[in-house]
Design an enzyme around this catalytic site. Structure first.
Site, short mmCIF file in Angstrom:
data_model
loop_
_atom_site.label_atom_id
_atom_site.label_comp_id
_atom_site.label_asym_id
_atom_site.label_seq_id
_atom_site.Cartn_x
_atom_site.Cartn_y
_atom_site.Cartn_z
N ARG A 1 -105.10 -59.94 -41.82
CA ARG A 1 -103.78 -60.30 -42.14
C ARG A 1 -103.28 -61.35 -40.95
O ARG A 1 -102.42 -62.36 -41.40
CB ARG A 1 -102.77 -59.22 -42.04
CG ARG A 1 -102.70 -58.08 -40.70
CD ARG A 1 -102.13 -56.89 -41.09
NE ARG A 1 -101.95 -55.88 -40.07
CZ ARG A 1 -102.81 -54.97 -39.76
NH1 ARG A 1 -104.05 -55.05 -40.38
NH2 ARG A 1 -102.79 -54.19 -38.78
N GLU B 1 -104.37 -55.14 -33.81
CA GLU B 1 -103.11 -54.04 -33.48
C GLU B 1 -103.35 -52.77 -32.87
O GLU B 1 -104.77 -52.42 -32.73
CB GLU B 1 -102.61 -53.75 -34.98
CG GLU B 1 -101.50 -52.89 -35.21
CD GLU B 1 -100.13 -53.15 -34.31
OE1 GLU B 1 -100.08 -53.37 -33.25
OE2 GLU B 1 -99.23 -53.46 -35.10
N HIS C 1 -100.41 -59.27 -33.64
CA HIS C 1 -100.09 -58.23 -34.16
C HIS C 1 -98.69 -57.73 -33.50
O HIS C 1 -98.52 -58.17 -32.24
CB HIS C 1 -100.69 -56.96 -34.45
CG HIS C 1 -102.04 -57.39 -35.36
ND1 HIS C 1 -102.39 -57.14 -36.38
CD2 HIS C 1 -103.07 -58.00 -34.78
CE1 HIS C 1 -103.21 -57.52 -36.88
NE2 HIS C 1 -103.90 -58.28 -35.93
N GLY C 2 -98.03 -56.86 -33.92
CA GLY C 2 -96.80 -56.21 -33.19
C GLY C 2 -97.00 -56.00 -31.63
O GLY C 2 -96.56 -56.31 -30.77
N HIS D 1 -98.31 -61.93 -37.67
CA HIS D 1 -98.69 -62.03 -38.75
C HIS D 1 -97.82 -61.52 -39.92
O HIS D 1 -96.85 -61.13 -39.72
CB HIS D 1 -99.99 -61.27 -39.33
CG HIS D 1 -99.49 -59.82 -39.51
ND1 HIS D 1 -99.10 -59.04 -40.25
CD2 HIS D 1 -99.91 -58.85 -38.21
CE1 HIS D 1 -98.81 -57.68 -39.96
NE2 HIS D 1 -99.43 -57.53 -38.77
#
Length: 231
Positions: free
Chosen positions: A62, A89, A184-185, A11
């Site tokens: 997000r 996440e 997400h990461g 995102h």
């Protein structure tokens, strides 16, 4: 060799990314820069002639809004968007909402780095009376008690992401569907670790930038042939 393309996108920058706070499962929206990054991602996809049949996102706005902005720009708002909490996440437990620099001053750089980047060390656990406990959130009311995290390591995150890949996403790719995953990461680290066969020791070092499409070319068995960022 015929390959299938899978697009992963972290995102765009969120408001708490901007404020340098541990976010995890808190439903923070995109910053203005994050919106701009998502628009830029859409332009890159358009310029490289991408299209999609289905998009997967987490439950978090997000990631969802990043997907919406991209699909709007690509004139693909009509295709299905499948949300799945397992793509959320990593849950940062008791660190949630705290400023990363302030935590470094309090606990030291080494300890904060262990919490952020070690493979199997969980952060301090979150109390169930916390405003950040997911059991208090309407979005997660259907989850079982054991599925509601109070603080996860990367290893924990991988454990919940991979069944989503194996049972939901991978079969659709094998059927020929063109898929983008907006997540997400850490949930994307889980997928990249699997696709690239990255070791437990190396995966915490992987950085995935916000808002840049990461393309995987997969063979018929969904083995990675190559990957690259669109520029």
């Amino acid at each position: 060799m015929k390959t299938t393309k899978l697009v992963l996108i972290r995102h765009g920058q969120s408001q708490w990314n901007l404020e340098n706070r541990f976010t995890g499962w808190v439903d923070v929206d995109l910053s203005k820069q994050g919106e701009a990054e998502s628009q830029k991602a859409a332009e890159l996809l358009i310029n490289n002639n991408y299209s999609f049949d289905l998009v997967y996102t987490s439950y978090q706005k997000r990631a969802v809004r990043t997907a919406w902005i991209i699909l709007d720009k690509m004139d693909l708002m009509w295709i299905p968007v499948q949300t799945d909490w397992r793509l959320n996440e990593r849950h940062y437990g008791g660190l949630t909402g705290l400023n990363k620099d302030e935590m470094r001053k309090k606990f030291g750089e080494e300890q904060v780095q262990i919490w952020r980047r070690s493979f199997d060390v969980r952060p301090p656990q979150l109390g169930k009376d916390s405003e950040y406990y997911p059991g208090n959130d309407e979005k997660y009311k259907k989850l079982k008690q054991k599925e509601l995290p109070t603080g996860e390591s990367l290893k924990d995150t991988i454990k919940r992401v991979m069944p989503c890949w194996t049972k939901e996403i991978a079969p659709r790719i094998k059927k020929g569907q063109r898929i983008m995953i907006s997540a997400h990461g850490n949930s994307l680290r889980a997928l990249v670790k699997h696709l690239d066969k990255i070791s437990d020791n190396e995966i915490p070092k992987l950085e995935i930038p916000t808002g840049i499409p990461l393309v995987y070319e997969l063979d018929k068995n969904l083995k990675s042939v190559r990957h690259y960022y669109l520029e």
